[in-house]
Design a protein around this motif. Structure first.
Motif, PDB file in Angstrom:
ATOM      1  N   CYS A   1       4.998  10.965 -18.352  1.00 29.35           N
ATOM      2  CA  CYS A   1       4.502   9.779 -17.632  1.00 29.35           C
ATOM      3  C   CYS A   1       5.708   8.883 -17.390  1.00 29.35           C
ATOM      4  CB  CYS A   1       3.445   9.056 -18.461  1.00 29.35           C
ATOM      5  SG  CYS A   1       2.900   7.509 -17.708  1.00 29.35           S
ATOM      6  N   ARG A   2       6.054   8.694 -16.138  1.00 26.77           N
ATOM      7  CA  ARG A   2       7.281   7.953 -15.825  1.00 26.77           C
ATOM      8  C   ARG A   2       7.039   6.493 -15.512  1.00 26.77           C
ATOM      9  NH1 ARG A   2      11.236   5.722 -15.606  1.00 26.77           N
ATOM     10  NH2 ARG A   2      13.236   6.184 -14.609  1.00 26.77           N
ATOM     11  N   PHE A   3       5.843   6.185 -14.967  1.00 30.41           N
ATOM     12  CA  PHE A   3       5.607   4.818 -14.495  1.00 30.41           C
ATOM     13  C   PHE A   3       4.219   4.302 -14.872  1.00 30.41           C
ATOM     14  CE2 PHE A   3       8.549   6.698 -11.376  1.00 30.41           C
ATOM     15  CZ  PHE A   3       9.589   5.793 -11.470  1.00 30.41           C
ATOM     16  N   LEU A   4       4.134   2.998 -14.954  1.00 31.44           N
ATOM     17  CA  LEU A   4       2.853   2.303 -15.001  1.00 31.44           C
ATOM     18  C   LEU A   4       2.758   1.526 -13.695  1.00 31.44           C
ATOM     19  CD1 LEU A   4       0.281   1.361 -16.467  1.00 31.44           C
ATOM     20  CD2 LEU A   4       1.636  -0.464 -17.505  1.00 31.44           C
ATOM     21  N   ILE A   5       1.750   1.835 -12.899  1.00 35.54           N
ATOM     22  CA  ILE A   5       1.696   1.293 -11.541  1.00 35.54           C
ATOM     23  C   ILE A   5       0.360   0.592 -11.280  1.00 35.54           C
ATOM     24  CG2 ILE A   5       3.285   3.004 -10.630  1.00 35.54           C
ATOM     25  CD1 ILE A   5       0.921   4.571  -9.534  1.00 35.54           C
ATOM     26  N   LEU A   6       0.320  -0.166 -10.214  1.00 37.34           N
ATOM     27  CA  LEU A   6      -0.930  -0.811  -9.798  1.00 37.34           C
ATOM     28  C   LEU A   6      -0.793  -1.286  -8.363  1.00 37.34           C
ATOM     29  CD1 LEU A   6      -0.442  -4.201  -9.794  1.00 37.34           C
ATOM     30  CD2 LEU A   6      -0.165  -3.689 -12.209  1.00 37.34           C
ATOM     31  N   ASP A   7      -1.945  -1.521  -7.742  1.00 40.19           N
ATOM     32  CA  ASP A   7      -1.976  -2.155  -6.429  1.00 40.19           C
ATOM     33  C   ASP A   7      -2.416  -3.594  -6.658  1.00 40.19           C
ATOM     34  OD1 ASP A   7      -1.560   0.409  -5.418  1.00 40.19           O
ATOM     35  OD2 ASP A   7      -3.694   0.755  -5.111  1.00 40.19           O
ATOM     36  N   ALA A   8      -1.532  -4.543  -6.380  1.00 38.74           N
ATOM     37  CA  ALA A   8      -1.858  -5.947  -6.656  1.00 38.74           C
ATOM     38  C   ALA A   8      -2.373  -6.643  -5.402  1.00 38.74           C
ATOM     39  CB  ALA A   8      -0.620  -6.677  -7.158  1.00 38.74           C
ATOM     40  N   ASN A   9      -3.388  -7.481  -5.600  1.00 36.32           N
ATOM     41  CA  ASN A   9      -3.753  -8.381  -4.509  1.00 36.32           C
ATOM     42  C   ASN A   9      -2.551  -9.289  -4.244  1.00 36.32           C
ATOM     43  OD1 ASN A   9      -6.394  -7.466  -4.213  1.00 36.32           O
ATOM     44  ND2 ASN A   9      -7.135  -8.807  -5.839  1.00 36.32           N
ATOM     45  N   PRO A  10      -2.309  -9.647  -2.978  1.00 33.67           N
ATOM     46  CA  PRO A  10      -1.122 -10.451  -2.661  1.00 33.67           C
ATOM     47  C   PRO A  10      -1.005 -11.714  -3.503  1.00 33.67           C
ATOM     48  CG  PRO A  10      -2.145  -9.665  -0.654  1.00 33.67           C
ATOM     49  CD  PRO A  10      -3.057  -9.268  -1.768  1.00 33.67           C
ATOM     50  N   GLU A  11      -2.131 -12.357  -3.774  1.00 31.57           N
ATOM     51  CA  GLU A  11      -2.067 -13.616  -4.539  1.00 31.57           C
ATOM     52  C   GLU A  11      -1.804 -13.382  -6.028  1.00 31.57           C
ATOM     53  OE1 GLU A  11      -6.528 -12.700  -4.187  1.00 31.57           O
ATOM     54  OE2 GLU A  11      -4.724 -12.420  -2.991  1.00 31.57           O
ATOM     55  N   LYS A  12      -1.841 -12.140  -6.464  1.00 33.77           N
ATOM     56  CA  LYS A  12      -1.616 -11.825  -7.881  1.00 33.77           C
ATOM     57  C   LYS A  12      -0.232 -11.223  -8.144  1.00 33.77           C
ATOM     58  CE  LYS A  12      -5.698 -13.034  -9.395  1.00 33.77           C
ATOM     59  NZ  LYS A  12      -5.852 -14.217 -10.251  1.00 33.77           N
ATOM     60  N   ILE A  13       0.579 -11.097  -7.102  1.00 34.40           N
ATOM     61  CA  ILE A  13       1.883 -10.447  -7.273  1.00 34.40           C
ATOM     62  C   ILE A  13       2.740 -11.184  -8.299  1.00 34.40           C
ATOM     63  CG2 ILE A  13       4.076  -9.958  -6.099  1.00 34.40           C
ATOM     64  CD1 ILE A  13       2.384  -9.171  -3.632  1.00 34.40           C
ATOM     65  N   ASP A  14       2.753 -12.505  -8.221  1.00 34.26           N
ATOM     66  CA  ASP A  14       3.568 -13.273  -9.178  1.00 34.26           C
ATOM     67  C   ASP A  14       3.092 -13.086 -10.619  1.00 34.26           C
ATOM     68  OD1 ASP A  14       5.359 -14.195  -7.366  1.00 34.26           O
ATOM     69  OD2 ASP A  14       4.424 -16.155  -7.109  1.00 34.26           O
ATOM     70  N   PHE A  15       1.782 -12.982 -10.783  1.00 31.87           N
ATOM     71  CA  PHE A  15       1.216 -12.747 -12.121  1.00 31.87           C
ATOM     72  C   PHE A  15       1.817 -11.471 -12.719  1.00 31.87           C
ATOM     73  CE2 PHE A  15      -1.932 -10.323 -14.576  1.00 31.87           C
ATOM     74  CZ  PHE A  15      -2.260 -11.216 -15.583  1.00 31.87           C
ATOM     75  N   TYR A  16       1.894 -10.420 -11.921  1.00 27.72           N
ATOM     76  CA  TYR A  16       2.431  -9.166 -12.435  1.00 27.72           C
ATOM     77  C   TYR A  16       3.948  -9.222 -12.613  1.00 27.72           C
ATOM     78  CZ  TYR A  16      -2.193  -7.202 -11.771  1.00 27.72           C
ATOM     79  OH  TYR A  16      -3.540  -6.961 -11.865  1.00 27.72           O
ATOM     80  N   LYS A  17       4.626  -9.911 -11.718  1.00 29.81           N
ATOM     81  CA  LYS A  17       6.086 -10.051 -11.865  1.00 29.81           C
ATOM     82  C   LYS A  17       6.432 -10.746 -13.172  1.00 29.81           C
ATOM     83  CE  LYS A  17       7.808  -9.998  -7.115  1.00 29.81           C
ATOM     84  NZ  LYS A  17       8.391 -10.817  -6.028  1.00 29.81           N
ATOM     85  N   LYS A  18       5.645 -11.753 -13.528  1.00 30.86           N
ATOM     86  CA  LYS A  18       5.905 -12.485 -14.767  1.00 30.86           C
ATOM     87  C   LYS A  18       5.665 -11.631 -16.002  1.00 30.86           C
ATOM     88  CE  LYS A  18       4.924 -17.065 -12.904  1.00 30.86           C
ATOM     89  NZ  LYS A  18       3.900 -18.120 -12.757  1.00 30.86           N
ATOM     90  N   ARG A  19       5.026 -10.496 -15.813  1.00 32.63           N
ATOM     91  CA  ARG A  19       4.779  -9.586 -16.934  1.00 32.63           C
ATOM     92  C   ARG A  19       5.644  -8.338 -16.841  1.00 32.63           C
ATOM     93  NH1 ARG A  19       1.635 -13.218 -15.746  1.00 32.63           N
ATOM     94  NH2 ARG A  19       0.537 -14.330 -17.394  1.00 32.63           N
ATOM     95  N   GLY A  20       6.640  -8.395 -15.954  1.00 33.08           N
ATOM     96  CA  GLY A  20       7.668  -7.354 -15.943  1.00 33.08           C
ATOM     97  C   GLY A  20       7.534  -6.284 -14.891  1.00 33.08           C
ATOM     98  N   PHE A  21       6.504  -6.344 -14.060  1.00 37.78           N
ATOM     99  CA  PHE A  21       6.373  -5.346 -12.995  1.00 37.78           C
ATOM    100  C   PHE A  21       7.293  -5.720 -11.839  1.00 37.78           C
ATOM    101  CE2 PHE A  21       2.551  -4.903 -15.432  1.00 37.78           C
ATOM    102  CZ  PHE A  21       2.171  -3.575 -15.293  1.00 37.78           C
ATOM    103  N   PHE A  22       7.723  -4.723 -11.078  1.00 40.12           N
ATOM    104  CA  PHE A  22       8.464  -5.054  -9.872  1.00 40.12           C
ATOM    105  C   PHE A  22       7.748  -4.536  -8.641  1.00 40.12           C
ATOM    106  CE2 PHE A  22      10.719  -1.072 -11.102  1.00 40.12           C
ATOM    107  CZ  PHE A  22      10.577  -0.344  -9.931  1.00 40.12           C
ATOM    108  N   LEU A  23       7.940  -5.265  -7.579  1.00 45.71           N
ATOM    109  CA  LEU A  23       7.260  -4.969  -6.325  1.00 45.71           C
ATOM    110  C   LEU A  23       8.068  -3.972  -5.512  1.00 45.71           C
ATOM    111  CD1 LEU A  23       5.005  -5.800  -4.215  1.00 45.71           C
ATOM    112  CD2 LEU A  23       6.626  -7.520  -3.405  1.00 45.71           C
ATOM    113  N   VAL A  24       7.426  -2.878  -5.089  1.00 41.40           N
ATOM    114  CA  VAL A  24       8.112  -1.932  -4.208  1.00 41.40           C
ATOM    115  C   VAL A  24       7.993  -2.438  -2.768  1.00 41.40           C
ATOM    116  CG1 VAL A  24       8.174   0.436  -3.341  1.00 41.40           C
ATOM    117  CG2 VAL A  24       7.715   0.000  -5.755  1.00 41.40           C
ATOM    118  N   ASP A  25       6.791  -2.691  -2.337  1.00 37.05           N
ATOM    119  CA  ASP A  25       6.596  -3.245  -1.000  1.00 37.05           C
ATOM    120  C   ASP A  25       5.156  -3.676  -0.850  1.00 37.05           C
ATOM    121  OD1 ASP A  25       7.203  -4.113   1.512  1.00 37.05           O
ATOM    122  OD2 ASP A  25       7.934  -2.193   2.240  1.00 37.05           O
ATOM    123  N   ARG A  26       4.900  -4.378   0.238  1.00 37.77           N
ATOM    124  CA  ARG A  26       3.529  -4.805   0.536  1.00 37.77           C
ATOM    125  C   ARG A  26       2.894  -3.829   1.503  1.00 37.77           C
ATOM    126  NH1 ARG A  26       3.037 -10.577  -0.548  1.00 37.77           N
ATOM    127  NH2 ARG A  26       4.998 -11.276  -1.424  1.00 37.77           N
TER     128      ARG A  26
END
Lengths: 62, 159
Positions: free
Chosen positions: B133-158
């Motif tokens: 298992c290489r990654f932990l991934i998710l599809d974030a609602n646009p308004e929740k992107i910052d929430f995930y960034k603050k928990r260490g996820f990085f955005l690939v693209d919208r």
């Protein structure tokens, strides 16, 4: 569109996003936020494997 | 006791959990419908696993927040002429956070953050060492992107 995804499927990356994705994976160091989440997660997973549940203190008041 | 910080328990969803009172905004109907109609059956048939946050002081087991994870993958899709010697394994195994929601009456108490941390721990401690298992991934609602960034996820693209 360079990314396709839905909740219970995989993620397909194509076009320019492949290079962007590879750069992030290979050259981006884990952020402080990622490290914090990881450390906290290890503690929670340890507790879960011992007890079958995890008790967490919320920020709010009753 | 009144005034004490609220505590809640994170555990696997159970068929006896009370799901009917779980409230979300209308925009999140799909998240509410999944919890009520699919979460338990997906759990029992190993399609996806749901972990719930319930009030630890209550015996009623009303669900206040939940997270659902499933096996997934990231696939790099090359156009045929793009890369003549494309790598042999363009698939990367992953775990996907398929659902994450908190009852509107219980937002702001850190349940979503704790569920994320819990899943990160579960994946890195209980899955990655034993299964590829290489990654932990998710599809974030646009308004929740910052929430995930603050928990260490990085955005690939919208999308």
């Amino acid at each position: 569109m360079a990314i396709r995804s839905s909740p219970f499927t995989g993620v397909v990356i194509s076009g320019n996003d492949i290079a962007k994705f590879e750069k992030q994976v290979e050259k981006t160091a884990p952020s402080k936020a990622a490290k914090n989440t990881f450390v906290q997660g290890q503690r929670l997973a340890e507790e879960y494997s011992k007890n079958g549940f995890v008790r967490v203190e919320g920020k709010g008041k009753r | 006791m009144p005034g004490d910080p609220r505590t809640f328990d994170i555990r696997s969803i159970q068929s006896t959990d009370k799901l009917n009172k779980f409230k979300l905004s209308r925009a999140n109907d799909a998240l509410r419908a999944f919890l009520k109609k699919n979460a338990v059956s997906f759990q029992e048939t190993d399609i996806a696993k749901t972990y719930v946050a319930v009030d630890s002081a209550s015996e009623a087991s009303s669900v206040r927040a939940y997270i659902t994870i499933a096996l997934s993958e990231i696939r790099k899709e090359y156009a045929e002429l793009d890369v003549p010697d494309a790598e042999r394994y363009p698939h990367f195994p992953a775990v996907k956070i398929a659902r994450l929601a908190t009852d509107v009456g219980f937002e702001g108490q850190g349940m979503g953050s704790s569920l994320i941390e819990f899943v990160v721990g579960l994946v890195t401690k209980q899955i990655m060492p034993f299964v590829g298992c290489r990654f932990l991934i998710l599809d974030a609602n646009p308004e929740k992107i910052d929430f995930y960034k603050k928990r260490g996820f990085f955005l690939v693209d919208r999308i």
